[in-house]
Design a protein around this motif. Structure first.
Motif, PDB file in Angstrom:
ATOM      1  N   ILE A  92       0.841  -1.204   0.000  1.00 13.53           N
ATOM      2  CA  ILE A  92       0.000   0.000   0.000  1.00 13.53           C
ATOM      3  C   ILE A  92       0.874   1.252   0.000  1.00 13.53           C
ATOM      4  CG2 ILE A  92      -1.647   1.339   1.383  1.00 13.53           C
ATOM      5  CD1 ILE A  92      -2.898  -1.387   2.192  1.00 13.53           C
ATOM      6  N   LYS A  93       1.984   1.189   0.696  1.00  8.06           N
ATOM      7  CA  LYS A  93       2.931   2.311   0.667  1.00  8.06           C
ATOM      8  C   LYS A  93       3.493   2.503  -0.739  1.00  8.06           C
ATOM      9  CE  LYS A  93       7.112   4.083   2.906  1.00  8.06           C
ATOM     10  NZ  LYS A  93       8.174   3.809   3.926  1.00  8.06           N
ATOM     11  N   LEU A  94       3.776   1.385  -1.420  1.00  9.69           N
ATOM     12  CA  LEU A  94       4.275   1.455  -2.798  1.00  9.69           C
ATOM     13  C   LEU A  94       3.204   2.033  -3.727  1.00  9.69           C
ATOM     14  CD1 LEU A  94       6.289   0.851  -5.059  1.00  9.69           C
ATOM     15  CD2 LEU A  94       5.430  -1.507  -5.097  1.00  9.69           C
ATOM     16  N   ILE A  95       1.974   1.549  -3.591  1.00 13.16           N
ATOM     17  CA  ILE A  95       0.867   2.062  -4.409  1.00 13.16           C
ATOM     18  C   ILE A  95       0.714   3.563  -4.194  1.00 13.16           C
ATOM     19  CG2 ILE A  95      -1.644   2.005  -4.741  1.00 13.16           C
ATOM     20  CD1 ILE A  95      -1.516  -0.990  -3.945  1.00 13.16           C
ATOM     21  N   ASP A  96       0.825   3.959  -2.943  1.00 14.01           N
ATOM     22  CA  ASP A  96       0.656   5.362  -2.587  1.00 14.01           C
ATOM     23  C   ASP A  96       1.716   6.250  -3.237  1.00 14.01           C
ATOM     24  OD1 ASP A  96      -0.863   7.247  -0.918  1.00 14.01           O
ATOM     25  OD2 ASP A  96       1.026   7.510   0.151  1.00 14.01           O
ATOM     26  N   SER A  97       2.897   5.691  -3.448  1.00 14.14           N
ATOM     27  CA  SER A  97       4.006   6.478  -4.002  1.00 14.14           C
ATOM     28  C   SER A  97       3.934   6.623  -5.521  1.00 14.14           C
ATOM     29  CB  SER A  97       5.343   5.829  -3.626  1.00 14.14           C
ATOM     30  OG  SER A  97       5.516   4.593  -4.311  1.00 14.14           O
ATOM     31  N   LEU A  98       3.095   5.814  -6.164  1.00 13.36           N
ATOM     32  CA  LEU A  98       3.010   5.845  -7.625  1.00 13.36           C
ATOM     33  C   LEU A  98       2.188   7.042  -8.098  1.00 13.36           C
ATOM     34  CD1 LEU A  98       2.271   2.056  -8.264  1.00 13.36           C
ATOM     35  CD2 LEU A  98       4.436   3.238  -8.675  1.00 13.36           C
ATOM     36  N   PRO A  99       2.567   7.633  -9.217  1.00 17.30           N
ATOM     37  CA  PRO A  99       1.771   8.749  -9.766  1.00 17.30           C
ATOM     38  C   PRO A  99       0.368   8.278 -10.132  1.00 17.30           C
ATOM     39  CG  PRO A  99       3.903   8.567 -10.877  1.00 17.30           C
ATOM     40  CD  PRO A  99       3.751   7.338 -10.041  1.00 17.30           C
ATOM     41  N   LYS A 100      -0.617   9.112  -9.885  1.00 17.72           N
ATOM     42  CA  LYS A 100      -1.996   8.709 -10.175  1.00 17.72           C
ATOM     43  C   LYS A 100      -2.259   8.635 -11.673  1.00 17.72           C
ATOM     44  CE  LYS A 100      -3.820  13.421  -9.669  1.00 17.72           C
ATOM     45  NZ  LYS A 100      -4.798  14.264  -8.979  1.00 17.72           N
ATOM     46  N   GLU A 101      -1.318   9.128 -12.476  1.00 20.05           N
ATOM     47  CA  GLU A 101      -1.487   9.078 -13.929  1.00 20.05           C
ATOM     48  C   GLU A 101      -1.124   7.714 -14.512  1.00 20.05           C
ATOM     49  OE1 GLU A 101      -0.814  13.145 -12.478  1.00 20.05           O
ATOM     50  OE2 GLU A 101       0.418  11.336 -12.370  1.00 20.05           O
ATOM     51  N   THR A 102      -0.641   6.787 -13.684  1.00 21.31           N
ATOM     52  CA  THR A 102      -0.222   5.484 -14.195  1.00 21.31           C
ATOM     53  C   THR A 102      -1.277   4.418 -13.916  1.00 21.31           C
ATOM     54  OG1 THR A 102       0.900   4.838 -12.143  1.00 21.31           O
ATOM     55  CG2 THR A 102       2.190   6.075 -13.744  1.00 21.31           C
ATOM     56  N   GLN A 103      -1.472   3.529 -14.873  1.00 17.14           N
ATOM     57  CA  GLN A 103      -2.434   2.442 -14.701  1.00 17.14           C
ATOM     58  C   GLN A 103      -1.939   1.422 -13.684  1.00 17.14           C
ATOM     59  OE1 GLN A 103      -5.406   2.641 -16.192  1.00 17.14           O
ATOM     60  NE2 GLN A 103      -6.079   0.826 -15.069  1.00 17.14           N
ATOM     61  N   LYS A 104      -0.631   1.377 -13.479  1.00 18.29           N
ATOM     62  CA  LYS A 104      -0.052   0.441 -12.510  1.00 18.29           C
ATOM     63  C   LYS A 104      -0.645   0.655 -11.124  1.00 18.29           C
ATOM     64  CE  LYS A 104       4.369  -0.846 -10.375  1.00 18.29           C
ATOM     65  NZ  LYS A 104       5.822  -0.590 -10.318  1.00 18.29           N
ATOM     66  N   LYS A 105      -0.893   1.901 -10.774  1.00 23.83           N
ATOM     67  CA  LYS A 105      -1.451   2.237  -9.458  1.00 23.83           C
ATOM     68  C   LYS A 105      -2.815   1.572  -9.269  1.00 23.83           C
ATOM     69  CE  LYS A 105      -2.215   6.401  -6.635  1.00 23.83           C
ATOM     70  NZ  LYS A 105      -0.987   6.413  -5.820  1.00 23.83           N
ATOM     71  N   THR A 106      -3.647   1.666 -10.297  1.00 23.64           N
ATOM     72  CA  THR A 106      -4.987   1.073 -10.251  1.00 23.64           C
ATOM     73  C   THR A 106      -4.915  -0.448 -10.199  1.00 23.64           C
ATOM     74  OG1 THR A 106      -5.886   2.923 -11.523  1.00 23.64           O
ATOM     75  CG2 THR A 106      -7.196   0.912 -11.457  1.00 23.64           C
ATOM     76  N   THR A 107      -4.061  -1.013 -11.041  1.00 17.44           N
ATOM     77  CA  THR A 107      -3.956  -2.469 -11.126  1.00 17.44           C
ATOM     78  C   THR A 107      -3.492  -3.064  -9.804  1.00 17.44           C
ATOM     79  OG1 THR A 107      -3.415  -2.288 -13.484  1.00 17.44           O
ATOM     80  CG2 THR A 107      -2.934  -4.383 -12.404  1.00 17.44           C
TER      81      THR A 107
END
Length: 211
Positions: A92-107
């Motif tokens: 969750i910390k890793l997800i939080d650090s990802l830009p919201k413009e990337t689909q990786k965050k959603t996946t």
């Protein structure tokens, strides 16, 4: 059957690779094989749990390592016997650090639901852990829910963009596989679905927090 992909993953040789893109493609294939190896197979889930730390090390490179970890735990007795809270907090910390413009965050966010249910029963402790983490004030996740006047304007723009895309889709004679949802909107939808899963099964604690 799993030994060769494990050997490839164990190399952890991205920094030494002459062609990093080719190395990552090979790594991706190794993970895809293991995902198929473990999916809906309880025996193989227990085999691969022994390599979980190895897979965790690769989460920053893409979604497949996290997908594999999620498949290892999905509807498995491991959810009852393993202490996976530190793992959830880390991802969750890793997800939080990802830009919201990337689909990786959603996946990556979408796979968290695998940890909240076993044999059709909701795991309240896991629901609470995930809910607390994704709604914590130290996280950026909640900032992406289009709140306030600025948020509503952004949401209006995304919806307008989707309407235009749908109109083009309906009027285009060419074959279009699917309409692309903006990553920010896609993430928000997935985030709300995750919160709904956290409150499923009359979990009063998570329901209150999600509200």
């Amino acid at each position: 059957a799993h030994e060769i992909p494990i050997i490839i993953i164990r190399q952890q040789a991205l920094d030494q690779a002459n062609d990093k893109n080719s190395y990552l493609k090979v790594l991706e294939k190794a993970y895809i094989f293991l995902i198929k190896f473990v999916r809906n197979n309880k025996e193989n889930q227990f085999i691969l749990i022994n390599y979980i730390d190895l897979f965790v090390d690769d989460m920053e490179y893409g979604v497949h390592s996290w997908e594999l970890i999620s498949e290892i735990y999905k509807n498995s007795e491991l959810l009852l016997s393993q202490q996976f809270t530190p793992l959830l907090k880390k991802v969750i910390k890793l997800i939080d650090s990802l830009p919201k413009e990337t689909q990786k965050k959603t996946t990556m966010l979408s796979f968290l639901t695998y940890f909240m249910r076993y044999n059709g029963n909701n795991l309240k402790e896991a629901q609470l852990t995930i809910c607390n983490e994704v709604t914590s004030i130290i996280r950026k996740n909640c900032d992406h829910l289009f709140v306030g006047e600025v948020g509503l304007k952004d949401l209006h723009l995304y919806i307008l963009e989707m309407k235009n895309a749908y109109s083009e889709f309906m009027n285009d004679d060419r074959y279009v596989q699917e309409i692309q949802i903006p990553p920010e909107l896609s993430y928000t939808i997935e985030y709300i679905k995750l919160l709904a899963n956290c409150g499923e099964g009359k979990n009063a604690t998570t329901e209150t927090r999600c509200q």
